[in-house]
Structure formats: structure tokens, C-alpha cells
Design a protein around this motif. Structure first.
Motif, PDB file in Angstrom:
ATOM      1  N   LEU A  98       0.829  -1.208   0.000  1.00 21.45           N
ATOM      2  CA  LEU A  98       0.000   0.000   0.000  1.00 21.45           C
ATOM      3  C   LEU A  98       0.864   1.260   0.000  1.00 21.45           C
ATOM      4  O   LEU A  98       0.561   2.241  -0.684  1.00 21.45           O
ATOM      5  CB  LEU A  98      -0.930  -0.011   1.205  1.00 21.45           C
ATOM      6  N   ALA A  99       1.953   1.229   0.784  1.00 23.57           N
ATOM      7  CA  ALA A  99       2.853   2.373   0.819  1.00 23.57           C
ATOM      8  C   ALA A  99       3.496   2.600  -0.545  1.00 23.57           C
ATOM      9  O   ALA A  99       3.646   3.754  -0.995  1.00 23.57           O
ATOM     10  CB  ALA A  99       3.928   2.174   1.889  1.00 23.57           C
ATOM     11  N   ALA A 100       3.877   1.521  -1.222  1.00 22.73           N
ATOM     12  CA  ALA A 100       4.470   1.654  -2.557  1.00 22.73           C
ATOM     13  C   ALA A 100       3.465   2.236  -3.539  1.00 22.73           C
ATOM     14  O   ALA A 100       3.800   3.129  -4.350  1.00 22.73           O
ATOM     15  CB  ALA A 100       4.962   0.288  -3.037  1.00 22.73           C
ATOM     16  N   PHE A 105       1.680   6.819  -6.701  1.00 17.54           N
ATOM     17  CA  PHE A 105       0.620   7.741  -7.123  1.00 17.54           C
ATOM     18  C   PHE A 105       0.956   9.171  -6.733  1.00 17.54           C
ATOM     19  O   PHE A 105       0.766  10.113  -7.518  1.00 17.54           O
ATOM     20  CB  PHE A 105      -0.703   7.319  -6.499  1.00 17.54           C
ATOM     21  N   GLY A 106       1.442   9.357  -5.512  1.00 12.11           N
ATOM     22  CA  GLY A 106       1.807  10.694  -5.075  1.00 12.11           C
ATOM     23  C   GLY A 106       2.937  11.279  -5.903  1.00 12.11           C
ATOM     24  O   GLY A 106       2.906  12.474  -6.275  1.00 12.11           O
ATOM     25  N   MET A 107       3.937  10.451  -6.223  1.00 10.90           N
ATOM     26  CA  MET A 107       5.050  10.943  -7.029  1.00 10.90           C
ATOM     27  C   MET A 107       4.628  11.221  -8.469  1.00 10.90           C
ATOM     28  O   MET A 107       5.211  12.079  -9.144  1.00 10.90           O
ATOM     29  CB  MET A 107       6.193   9.931  -6.988  1.00 10.90           C
ATOM     30  N   TRP A 108       3.618  10.487  -8.936  1.00 11.94           N
ATOM     31  CA  TRP A 108       3.095  10.785 -10.282  1.00 11.94           C
ATOM     32  C   TRP A 108       2.475  12.177 -10.319  1.00 11.94           C
ATOM     33  O   TRP A 108       2.692  12.940 -11.270  1.00 11.94           O
ATOM     34  CB  TRP A 108       2.061   9.728 -10.663  1.00 11.94           C
ATOM     35  N   THR A 109       1.719  12.542  -9.306  1.00 11.42           N
ATOM     36  CA  THR A 109       1.161  13.896  -9.250  1.00 11.42           C
ATOM     37  C   THR A 109       2.262  14.936  -9.083  1.00 11.42           C
ATOM     38  O   THR A 109       2.171  16.035  -9.620  1.00 11.42           O
ATOM     39  CB  THR A 109       0.168  14.001  -8.084  1.00 11.42           C
ATOM     40  N   ALA A 110       3.327  14.568  -8.320  1.00  6.56           N
ATOM     41  CA  ALA A 110       4.458  15.490  -8.183  1.00  6.56           C
ATOM     42  C   ALA A 110       5.177  15.672  -9.517  1.00  6.56           C
ATOM     43  O   ALA A 110       5.661  16.773  -9.846  1.00  6.56           O
ATOM     44  CB  ALA A 110       5.427  14.978  -7.131  1.00  6.56           C
ATOM     45  N   THR A 111       5.234  14.614 -10.329  1.00  4.22           N
ATOM     46  CA  THR A 111       5.851  14.721 -11.652  1.00  4.22           C
ATOM     47  C   THR A 111       5.045  15.640 -12.559  1.00  4.22           C
ATOM     48  O   THR A 111       5.603  16.419 -13.349  1.00  4.22           O
ATOM     49  CB  THR A 111       5.968  13.314 -12.280  1.00  4.22           C
ATOM     50  N   ILE A 163       8.075   4.207   7.348  1.00  7.92           N
ATOM     51  CA  ILE A 163       9.452   4.206   6.852  1.00  7.92           C
ATOM     52  C   ILE A 163       9.472   4.302   5.330  1.00  7.92           C
ATOM     53  O   ILE A 163      10.233   5.081   4.744  1.00  7.92           O
ATOM     54  CB  ILE A 163      10.197   2.942   7.328  1.00  7.92           C
ATOM     55  N   PHE A 164       8.625   3.525   4.671  1.00  7.97           N
ATOM     56  CA  PHE A 164       8.591   3.509   3.212  1.00  7.97           C
ATOM     57  C   PHE A 164       8.152   4.867   2.668  1.00  7.97           C
ATOM     58  O   PHE A 164       8.828   5.453   1.802  1.00  7.97           O
ATOM     59  CB  PHE A 164       7.634   2.412   2.738  1.00  7.97           C
ATOM     60  N   ALA A 165       7.011   5.365   3.153  1.00 11.07           N
ATOM     61  CA  ALA A 165       6.484   6.626   2.629  1.00 11.07           C
ATOM     62  C   ALA A 165       7.407   7.798   2.940  1.00 11.07           C
ATOM     63  O   ALA A 165       7.606   8.689   2.103  1.00 11.07           O
ATOM     64  CB  ALA A 165       5.089   6.878   3.208  1.00 11.07           C
ATOM     65  N   GLY A 172      11.239  13.407  -2.667  1.00 11.35           N
ATOM     66  CA  GLY A 172      10.424  13.519  -3.870  1.00 11.35           C
ATOM     67  C   GLY A 172      10.730  14.735  -4.713  1.00 11.35           C
ATOM     68  O   GLY A 172      10.523  14.709  -5.930  1.00 11.35           O
ATOM     69  N   ALA A 173      11.225  15.793  -4.104  1.00 10.91           N
ATOM     70  CA  ALA A 173      11.535  16.995  -4.879  1.00 10.91           C
ATOM     71  C   ALA A 173      12.704  16.779  -5.818  1.00 10.91           C
ATOM     72  O   ALA A 173      12.932  17.587  -6.729  1.00 10.91           O
ATOM     73  CB  ALA A 173      11.833  18.155  -3.929  1.00 10.91           C
ATOM     74  N   LEU A 174      13.475  15.714  -5.649  1.00 10.65           N
ATOM     75  CA  LEU A 174      14.653  15.442  -6.475  1.00 10.65           C
ATOM     76  C   LEU A 174      14.408  14.336  -7.497  1.00 10.65           C
ATOM     77  O   LEU A 174      15.256  14.119  -8.373  1.00 10.65           O
ATOM     78  CB  LEU A 174      15.831  15.029  -5.572  1.00 10.65           C
ATOM     79  N   TYR A 175      13.278  13.620  -7.398  1.00  8.55           N
ATOM     80  CA  TYR A 175      13.063  12.429  -8.216  1.00  8.55           C
ATOM     81  C   TYR A 175      12.134  12.726  -9.383  1.00  8.55           C
ATOM     82  O   TYR A 175      11.122  13.428  -9.227  1.00  8.55           O
ATOM     83  CB  TYR A 175      12.436  11.298  -7.393  1.00  8.55           C
ATOM     84  N   ASP A 176      12.490  12.182 -10.541  1.00 10.54           N
ATOM     85  CA  ASP A 176      11.508  12.090 -11.617  1.00 10.54           C
ATOM     86  C   ASP A 176      10.853  10.721 -11.536  1.00 10.54           C
ATOM     87  O   ASP A 176      11.162   9.914 -10.664  1.00 10.54           O
ATOM     88  CB  ASP A 176      12.172  12.316 -12.978  1.00 10.54           C
ATOM     89  N   MET A 177       9.946  10.428 -12.448  1.00 11.48           N
ATOM     90  CA  MET A 177       9.180   9.185 -12.326  1.00 11.48           C
ATOM     91  C   MET A 177      10.055   7.954 -12.531  1.00 11.48           C
ATOM     92  O   MET A 177       9.861   6.923 -11.863  1.00 11.48           O
ATOM     93  CB  MET A 177       8.026   9.203 -13.339  1.00 11.48           C
ATOM     94  N   THR A 178      11.024   8.051 -13.423  1.00 16.52           N
ATOM     95  CA  THR A 178      11.901   6.898 -13.663  1.00 16.52           C
ATOM     96  C   THR A 178      12.689   6.548 -12.411  1.00 16.52           C
ATOM     97  O   THR A 178      12.781   5.379 -12.004  1.00 16.52           O
ATOM     98  CB  THR A 178      12.860   7.199 -14.819  1.00 16.52           C
ATOM     99  N   ARG A 179      13.259   7.553 -11.776  1.00 17.13           N
ATOM    100  CA  ARG A 179      14.035   7.299 -10.577  1.00 17.13           C
ATOM    101  C   ARG A 179      13.140   6.865  -9.422  1.00 17.13           C
ATOM    102  O   ARG A 179      13.538   6.050  -8.577  1.00 17.13           O
ATOM    103  CB  ARG A 179      14.812   8.552 -10.194  1.00 17.13           C
ATOM    104  N   THR A 180      11.924   7.391  -9.395  1.00 14.25           N
ATOM    105  CA  THR A 180      10.975   6.992  -8.352  1.00 14.25           C
ATOM    106  C   THR A 180      10.665   5.508  -8.438  1.00 14.25           C
ATOM    107  O   THR A 180      10.653   4.789  -7.427  1.00 14.25           O
ATOM    108  CB  THR A 180       9.674   7.806  -8.473  1.00 14.25           C
ATOM    109  N   ILE A 181      10.406   5.031  -9.641  1.00 17.11           N
ATOM    110  CA  ILE A 181      10.107   3.604  -9.822  1.00 17.11           C
ATOM    111  C   ILE A 181      11.311   2.762  -9.413  1.00 17.11           C
ATOM    112  O   ILE A 181      11.169   1.732  -8.746  1.00 17.11           O
ATOM    113  CB  ILE A 181       9.707   3.333 -11.286  1.00 17.11           C
TER     114      ILE A 181
END
Length: 983
Positions: A98-100, A105-111, A163-165, A172-181
Motif C-alpha cells: 500500500l505504501a508503494a 501515485f503521489g510521485m506521479w502527481t508530483a511529476t 518508513i517507506f512513505a 520527492g523533490a529530487l526524483y523524476d518518475m523513472t528514478r521513483t520507480i
């Protein structure tokens, strides 16, 4: 020729050797073989992966997240029994998945936010993405902690989620979607590896299943039951002499003047300690039963066997615990004596005579109960079978462990009680005759200066009270022994088979609200299970809700979600989210995100999730405990490293040793688990980081943006980060206003009083139902008697859980500052103990009233006659229930009690019955099965009403009472003033 002295004999010249200090300390610590094995086992998962990380392949796979796997492996608690470990692993997996999903999803909106407002070329930080990540982090922490507050048993999965989230969104401010995955996949790999290692160790190395543990607890319960009976017998025999009733010298006032007396300080006696241990073991049996029935194992007993065994064990609880009421009666006599001018216990002759009257039945029946327990243990193979003596074999004497021995015991018990009634009749009928005055005096013992009425009939009732419970204890233990013998005879223990839960039980487990396939009944005498105050406002049964279309279901769901989010649990979760975001703020600004990464502040965020408590008292205790644990962990880390001068093999070995030490507190002191986990995480981070740098090198370690630090620096760094996170957690516990334990106690006491009112009304209604013969078919779940009995068990359980929670909360109040004056802890403690006492005696009344259940057998004629007379007597249950509701509302709303409060007098059943039928309670009916039950109800009612008066007095002390003063002498005064006082 003189015989040589035997060691340990009175004439021996050699005194028995005292155990050494080390042996004494070892015994106090409880370091038995099982504990040592569990300590060693608990430290294995983090040690195993630390050793695995020394492989180049493993090091390249996990990179700088190696020590995270070690932490996850330690937090997964491989020491749990098999079913619980599997359940926890599944819950952890669900939480991490669930955390993943939430992180992706959250990082997708940040992207998307990053695409709409791109950063300058060459600048990896994006302000829009940072804002979105901050919002997602806040919402995630808030919602997951609301869930944690509602389900405290899911604390470990919530920590995993946090811990995961926190790891994803803080960067998150440094990651794009590729790096997030890529990071998300690596984190999933790290978490699942830790889970897998812990699960493998738990299942393969010294495995334990819940069924084995449940039967071992049952064996311990029976052994403590045996010790409890013996200690009760010893207590009665010690108080047969008059000298036992003399007050201790410390209770006589010498320093505070001749007219003031100290309250006697009575230390915890062996009987009290055994009573608590006995109750705690029963609670463990109750709590372990659901998981034991779900266990998949190779064994002899089915889930039906476990359920039947627990039903029989539950039948033994109330009579065994109820007999310890003699302690309460004795203490009440001593307390009343303190009010006497001469300090003499005027009722000690009567009490001593009661104790002497109970000598014979306790001497004989306790011995038979002891043999019944021994027979049960041997039949169920809960202890090894002893070798038979030659004399027994030759004479054909049956002993415990032989088939048919239970029938012999039953015959001996019935034979003794067949003559016991005549002994009691002869002892008491030769004294003063029965009159209405002597009978009614039995239920007015509070009028006596020493708390004990000086009539022969009151002594008779007390003797019958104790003998009734002793007889019921013997019957229940014999029933358990009969079950054990029947189990042995049908060959259950002769062969093993695969036992597993059926589909119905699995379905209940999956969809149940509490993770249990049944309502856990902790019995009428509850133990120390931790729980909050139960919901007091009654909720409508879903079956009676109006059934409508999908719009109604949507509205119900929205109302349910809204009620969660607007609760006090949500308010606490909001504080946790605010504390977390306060520490995470530097990660969301371009000027400070480098500082956040370099100083490793992400672990301060995680400490908040682990270390935040709902109230300031518990938070202060936890704050001090976790700080102390962190300091000790840092010292352990230094010793761990320098004792072998940084040698990798030696460091790993000593890491296992120090983690094993910390697992001792997880096993023996579970209330300190948060402090222990904080210390464990700190030590693993320090040692794991240093080993990681040695393995992958300085350059790879600094690739994440964190500079490499030596152990002399990283240790204090981790300590400061942990202290900082805990400090922020404590700050948001008291800001914007402190949620003190003291502020919650008044509301919780109000809830307990309301539960007590419901319990009182339920029990008295059940008693009236049994007297009137309107219970219905007791075998039917829909009969009135079955419904009321099920509700009684539920209310009693909720009351004892709430009382236990209150006891814990009042203990926390001593750690909170007194900003509004001295907290009236003594008054609250008296209220809590009075509520507990009334609850216990209500259970005894309900238990004894089962005798009045209408039956068709001819020997129940006297019971039916008594029931017919009792129908004409007003039990006044509505008055007492209304009074308890009034006390609940008064203390809950901080409103004074009304003036001229009338306390209902006790039932005076004896007097009422004597007026209607002068022979109904004569000694000729002493052998009737309902006579002793009636005496039990009378004694319990008398003590209960004494507690009720004490309860009203304490509530009045807290909230005051409305006063209507007399009119002034002036005839022109037409106004009357209303004065109230609130403490």
C-alpha cells in the motif's frame, strides 16, 4: 548408635546453603532456557543479513540500503509463534505494498507538477514537486496513524508504512518518475528481503506454534490454580487464632498525635500475588485461543478440543478467584477497626470462628482439587508421568493418571458433602435461634464498628459463601479432569494428524473487526489486558438498519468515514502528521534540502512515528525511556565496534550478542517495546553504516548525498537525530495544548460508571428472570436468558478492560506537572477500585443465581418455593442503576450532585422472606442446593452496597453537592441562593 543428621533437618549441624547472588539475580531475571533461546533467535535475522551483505553480489544489489534490510529484519519479530508471525508478515507485506502504491501515485502527481513548473537546467530540485510531496506526506502520515489509533495491534505494519512513505516523499523533490520507480522497486526488495529472513528464521529455527503455547499456558494455569487453592487454605488456617487479627505496630499512630491514626500499610501478600498471576494466565489463554484455533500444525488436538477445554477452564475461574474474597472481607474488618478508639478488632472472635469452621472442608476438598488438577495434567500429557509406587500397584490403588480415577474423586467429594451439611447444622443450630432481626442483620454489617456483624447467622452466611465457591471449584475442576480422561480414552493423544482451520473460521478471521474469530471473553475477573475505554453510546444492530439502495450505502460509508476523521484518534494522528512535517520541512525547500540529506533527518521523522504517544504523561515516560535506550544503544555500538577493533567477523558476532540482550526486554518486558525498538534501530544504523562503508567504499556511500562519517561521529549524530525526533514528538504532544492523562481520566471514569450501571441492570434483570422462570430455553441462542447472559459477559469484559486501562492511566498522572492544583489521585483510585469490586461481586451474584433456574426435578421444590417468594420482593435494581447513571453524568460533565441524594438500602431479602414464610430459611432447609446460593448473594450484596456508599462519597468529594441554604431571617428576602462546589 545415633542416626546421622540429615541435611535440612532441624538437628542438622549444617544449615542449608543460601543461593549465590548470581543465582538469585538469574532467577529474578527469569533467564530460563526458553527465554535464552528466544533471545538468541530474535537476534539472528539482522545478524544473518549483516553477514550476507559482506557478499559483493548482495552489496551491489542493495547498495546503501543494506542497513535498512537489517532494521526491517529486526522489526519483523521472528520470536513470535508461527501463526502470529505469518499474520504479521502478511500485514507487513500489505502495508508495504500500500505504501508503494501510495508513493507511486503521489510521485506521479508530483511529476505532473514538475512538468507544469519545470526547474532551471541543472537544478534537480523542483519547488512545485516539493509542495505536492509535502502534502502527500502529511496526508499519508495522518491517515495511517488514524488507522493505528483505531487498531493498536497494527503498530508494526504502520511503522513499516511510515518508513517507506517517508523515504520516498522526503526525497520527492529530487526524483523524476523513472528514478521513483527504481527507488520504489529497491525499497520493496529491501523490505521483502527483511520479511523473508525473519519468516524463515521463525519457521525453521526452534519453531513454536500457537497450539503448543496455548497448552503450555493451560498447564501453567492449572499449576497456579493448585498453588492458589493451597494458599487460600493456608490463609484461612493462619487466621484461626486471635493473634492474627492484631494490627501491625506500624498502623498505630505515635508520631502524629494521639487522636490521629495512620492507615495500615499492608504489603502484597502471597495470596494476592497468586490471584493476579492466576488472572493474568487466564487472560493469556483467552487472547491466545483464536490464533491457536487458526494454527496449521501437526498435532493431536482439534479446534473443537481447544474450545471445549477453554469452556471448562472458564468455569473454574470465578469460583477460584471468588474465594479470594476472604482477603477483601478481612481487610474491610481491619479498616473498620481503625475507627475504634481502643484499636481492638471486636469481631476477631467471630472471624476466627468462621475460619475454624472452614478448616475441615478446605483441608479435604483442596486436597481433592489438587488430585483433580494432577489427573488433568497427566491425562493431557502436560507433565511427565511419574513412576508408580510398588505399594499402589500391589494393592490396586488408583492414583492420579489412572483411567477411572476421576470417578473415584467425584464419589469422595459427594461423600464428604453428604455429611458436611449435618456438621454445619449442628454447629450453628445449637446457638441463637433464627429471627427476622438476626437474619436482616446479615446484610447490615456496615453498621458494625469493625465491619463484621456479631450474629451466628452472619457467620453461617459467610461459611456458606466460602463453601459454595469451594464446592463449585471442585465441581469445575472435576469436569475438566473428566474431559481430560475422555480425551485420553478416545485416543486423541495416541496419534498425530494435520490440524487446520476450516473455511468458516478463516472467513471470520479475514472479515472480523478485531482480527479475532470470536468475542474474547477475559472472564468476570479480568486481568491486565491493555485497552481503551469502550464505546459507551449503544450502536444499532446492522440487521435493524433500514435496507435501501446504493445511495443509502454511500451515505452510510460517508458518515462512517466522517466519524473516524472527526474523532479524538484523528486529532492525535493530526499531531503526529504535524510533528512529522515539521521535521521534514527542510527537505521541501531548495536552501535546506541538502542539510536534510546530509544530517540524515529522515530517521528523525521515523522516530516520531515510533515515539509519539496520545497523552503527555505517557509521552514523557516514553520520551525518557527512548532517550535512555538510545544512549545505551550508542554505548553498545561503540563497545560492539572497538572490542574487536573493527574486525568484520567480530563486529557481526557482537552485534548478535547485543541485539539478543535487547530482545530480552521484548520478551520479558513487552511494555518497553517502543524504547527497545528505538535502541535497536539506533545500534543497527551505526554498526550497519560502518560495515556498509567498509564494503562498498567511500564513493558509493556518498552517492546518496550523505558524507561518510567515522563511528566516533556517526554515533553522536544518530543520537542527536533520534533525540531531535523524539523532542519534536514530545513538543507536539503538549502544543497547542497538552492532552494530559488527567484530562482523560474524568471522562473515562464517567464511562466506567455508565458501564457499571448497565452491568448492574443486566445482572439484576437476569436474576429476576431466573427467579420468575422467564429465561426460556437456555440451549437456544435467541432465548431471553441466553441473550442476557451473552450481554452480561460482554459488559463485564468491557468494564474490566476499562478499569484496567484506568489503573494504568492513573499511574501516569504522577509524571505530569500539577498546573491546576494537586490532582485527586487517591479519590480516583478509590472510585476505580470500588467499581472493580462491585463488578466482581455482580459476577458472583450472577453465578450464584444460576441455582434458581427453574428445573423439573423434584428436589428443586424448595428452590421453586423460594423463587415464588422472591417474586414478591422488590430488588430495587432500577434505583441503583439510575443512581450510577447520575454519578456518571455528574462526574463526566463536572456538575455537582443534587441535594438530599437518597441511597437505596440493601435488598433485605432475608427479612422480607421471613415475614412471608418464617420457615423458608430455617436450618431444616440448609441442605437445599439453593440455600448456599442465597447466602452467597446476601454476602455479595452486603459488600457491594458498602462499596456503593464509598463510591458516592468519593464522587461527591470530587464534584461537590448542590446546597440549598436555609432562608435568611429577613421575611423580605424572596430569593434563595444556589451554591455548589466543584473540585
Amino acid at each position: 548408635m545415633a542416626e546421622p543428621d540429615l541435611p535440612g533437618s532441624p538437628s542438622s549441624s549444617e544449615p542449608p546453603k543460601k543461593p549465590s547472588r548470581l543465582a538469585t539475580l538469574w532467577q529474578k531475571l527469569g533467564l530460563d532456557t526458553i527465554t535464552l533461546v528466544l533471545m538468541a533467535k530474535g537476534a539472528l535475522p539482522p545478524t544473518i543479513f549483516t553477514a550476507m551483505y559482506q557478499s559483493t553480489t548482495i552489496a551491489k544489489t542493495y547498495g546503501t540500503l543494506g542497513y535498512l534490510v537489517t532494521i526491517i529484519a529486526a522489526l519483523s519479530l521472528c520470536v513470535l509463534p508461527r501463526a502470529k508471525l505469518v499474520q504479521l508478515t502478511i500485514q507487513n507485506l500489505i502495508a508495504v505494498c500500500l505504501a508503494a502504491a501510495a508513493s507511486l501515485f503521489g510521485m506521479w502527481t508530483a511529476t505532473l507538477a514538475r512538468a507544469n513548473n519545470p526547474s532551471a537546467p541543472g537544478n534537480p530540485f523542483n519547488g512545485s514537486a516539493a509542495a505536492v510531496c509535502a502534502l502527500w506526506l502529511f496526508v499519508n502520515i495522518w491517515l495511517v496513524n488514524v488507522f493505528r489509533a483505531k487498531k493498536p495491534q497494527l503498530a508494526i505494519p504502520v511503522i513499516m508504512y511510515t518508513i517507506f512513505a517517508s523515504t520516498i516523499f522526503s526525497n520527492g523533490a529530487l526524483y523524476d518518475m523513472t528514478r521513483t520507480i527504481k527507488i520504489t522497486v529497491l525499497l520493496l526488495k529491501a523490505f521483502t528481503t527483511g520479511f523473508a529472513i525473519s519468516l524463515a528464521v521463525g519457521l525453521l529455527i526452534v519453531p513454536a506454534n500457537c497450539r503448543e503455547i496455548w497448552w503450555k499456558i493451560l498447564g501453567g494455569y492449572l499449576q497456579v490454580s493448585r498453588a492458589l487453592l493451597r494458599e487460600q487454605k493456608s490463609f484461612l488456617q493462619q487466621h484461626e487464632s486471635l493473634s492474627a487479627y492484631d494490627l501491625p505496630p506500624s498502623s498505630k499512630e505515635k508520631e502524629n498525635g494521639p487522636h490521629r491514626k495512620k492507615k495500615p500499610v499492608i504489603p502484597i501478600r502471597p495470596l494476592e500475588a497468586l490471584q493476579k498471576t492466576h488472572s493474568d494466565l487466564y487472560v493469556k489463554l483467552s487472547l491466545e485461543l483464536p490464533m491457536a484455533k487458526r494454527e496449521i500444525a501437526y498435532g493431536q488436538f482439534s479446534a473443537t478440543d481447544l474450545r471445549e477445554a477453554f469452556r471448562l477452564v472458564r468455569a473454574t475461574l470465578l469460583p477460584l478467584q471468588g474465594m479470594t474474597a476472604i482477603l477483601d472481607i478481612f481487610d474491610r474488618g481491619v479498616e473498620k477497626t481503625m475507627a475504634a478508639e481502643d484499636g481492638e478488632c471486636k469481631g476477631k472472635e467471630e472471624l476466627a470462628e468462621v475460619m475454624r469452621a472452614l478448616h475441615q472442608p478446605y483441608e479435604i476438598i483442596v486436597g481433592m482439587c489438587d488430585e483433580a488438577i494432577e489427573h488433568t495434567l497427566l491425562m493431557l500429557k502436560l507433565k511427565p508421568s511419574p513412576k508408580k509406587k510398588k505399594g499402589d500397584e500391589e494393592n490396586g490403588t488408583q492414583v492420579a493418571g489412572d483411567e477411572g480415577f476421576n470417578e473415584l474423586l467425584e464419589a469422595r467429594v459427594q461423600e464428604f458433602y453428604g455429611t458436611r451439611i449435618s456438621d454445619i447444622r449442628n454447629n450453628f443450630s445449637t446457638q441463637e435461634p433464627l429471627t427476622a432481626d438476626s437474619i436482616s442483620a446479615t446484610i447490615e454489617r456496615e453498621n458494625s464498628p469493625d465491619g463484621f456483624n456479631h450474629t451466628r447467622h452472619s457467620q453461617l452466611y459467610l461459611v456458606l459463601f466460602m463453601e459454595y465457591l469451594l464446592y463449585k471449584a471442585a465441581q469445575s475442576l472435576l469436569d475438566l479432569a473428566r474431559f481430560a480422561e475422555h480425551t485420553k480414552q478416545k485416543g486423541t493423544l495416541d496419534r498425530g494428524r494435520l490440524v487446520y482451520p476450516n473455511y468458516k473460521r478463516l472467513k471470520k478471521w479475514i472479515f472480523s473487526d478485531e482480527g479475532s474469530d470470536e468475542v474474547v471473553d477475559i472472564g468476570d475477573f479480568g486481568g491486565t489486558r491493555k485497552s481503551g475505554i469502550s464505546q459507551i453510546v449503544p450502536v444499532k444492530d446492522p440487521e435493524h438498519l433500514p435496507a435501501s439502495g446504493s445511495m443509502h450505502k454511500v451515505g452510510t460509508f460517508i458518515a462512517l468515514v466522517t466519524g473516524v476523521l472527526s474523532s479524538s484518534d484523528s486529532a492525535w494522528a493530526l499531531r503526529v502528521a504535524c510533528a512529522t512535517i515539521a521535521v521534514a520541512l527542510p527537505a521541501f525547500f531548495q536552501e535546506s534540502y541538502v542539510f536534510f540529506i546530509e544530517k540524515r533527518l529522515v530517521w528523525a521523522m521515523i522516530m516520531i512515528s515510533i515515539g509519539m504517544s496520545p497523552t503527555s504523561g505517557a509521552s514523557l515516560i516514553g520520551f525518557i525511556g527512548r532517550i535512555a535506550g538510545t544512549v545505551i544503544a550508542m554505548v553498545f555500538a561503540f563497545i560492539n565496534w572497538y572490542i574487536v577493533d573493527g574486525n568484520v567477523v567480530g563486529v557481526i558476532v557482537f552485534l548478535w550478542f547485543f541485539i539478543a540482550i535487547q530482545f530480552y526486554f521484548v520478551i520479558k518486558q513487552p511494555q518497553t517495546i517502543q524504547s527497545v525498538l528505538t535502541a535497536m534501530i539506533t545500534q543497527i544504523m551505526i554498526i550497519g553504516y560502518e560495515l556498509q562503508v567498509q564494503k562498498i567504499g567511500r564513493a558509493a556511500s556518498e552517492a546518496s548525498g550523505q558524507p561518510v562519517l567515522s563511528i566516533n561521529i556517526i554515533g553522536p549524530y544518530r543520537l542527536l537525530v533520534t533525540i531531535g525526533g523524539l523532542g519534536v514528538a514530545f513538543f507536539f504532544t503538549i502544543v497547542p495544548y497538552p492532552v494530559t492523562t488527567r484530562s482523560l481520566i474524568r471522562k473515562d471514569v464517567s464511562g466506567v460508571l455508565y458501564l457499571l450501571a448497565r452491568s448492574y441492570s443486566n445482572v439484576l434483570s437476569l436474576v429476576r428472570m431466573r427467579i420468575d422462570g422467564t429465561e426460556g430455553d437456555l440451549g437456544s441462542k435467541t432465548s431471553h436468558g441466553s441473550i442476557y447472559e451473552k450481554q452480561r459477559i460482554k459488559l463485564m469484559t468491557e468494564s474490566m478492560l476499562a478499569i484496567d486501562s484506568l489503573r494504568q492511566n492513573t499511574a501516569f498522572t504522577v509524571y505530569e506537572p500539577s498546573l491546576r492544583g494537586k490532582f485527586p489521585k487517591e479519590q480516583y483510585d478509590t472510585i476505580i477500585e470500588s467499581c472493580a469490586s462491585i463488578t466482581n461481586y455482580l459476577a458472583i451474584i450472577s453465578y450464584a443465581s444460576q441455582t434458581f433456574t427453574h428445573q423439573s426435578s423434584s428436589n428443586q421444590a424448595w428452590v421453586r418455593d423460594l423463587s415464588a417468594l422472591l417474586k414478591t420482593v422488590d430488588l430495587r435494581n432500577h434505583q441503583v442503576a439510575s443512581l450510577l447513571c447520575l454519578l456518571s453524568m455528574s462526574i463526566g460533565n463536572s456538575q455537582p450532585l443534587p441535594p438530599f441524594l437518597i441511597i437505596p438500602e440493601p435488598f433485605q431479602l432475608s427479612k422480607a422472606l421471613e415475614e412471608r414464610d418464617s420457615q423458608i430459611l430455617g436450618f431444616d432447609h440448609l441442605g437445599e442446593p439453593g440455600y448456599a446460593a442465597f447466602a452467597v448473594m446476601q454476602v455479595a450484596t452486603s459488600i457491594m452496597y458498602t462499596d456503593l456508599k464509598k463510591l458516592i462519597s468519593m464522587v461527591e468529594t470530587l464534584v461537590g453537592q448542590v446546597e440549598f441554604p436555609h432562608e435568611y431571617a429577613s421575611q423580605n428576602s424572596s430569593e434563595s441562593s444556589l451554591k455548589s462546589k466543584v473540585v
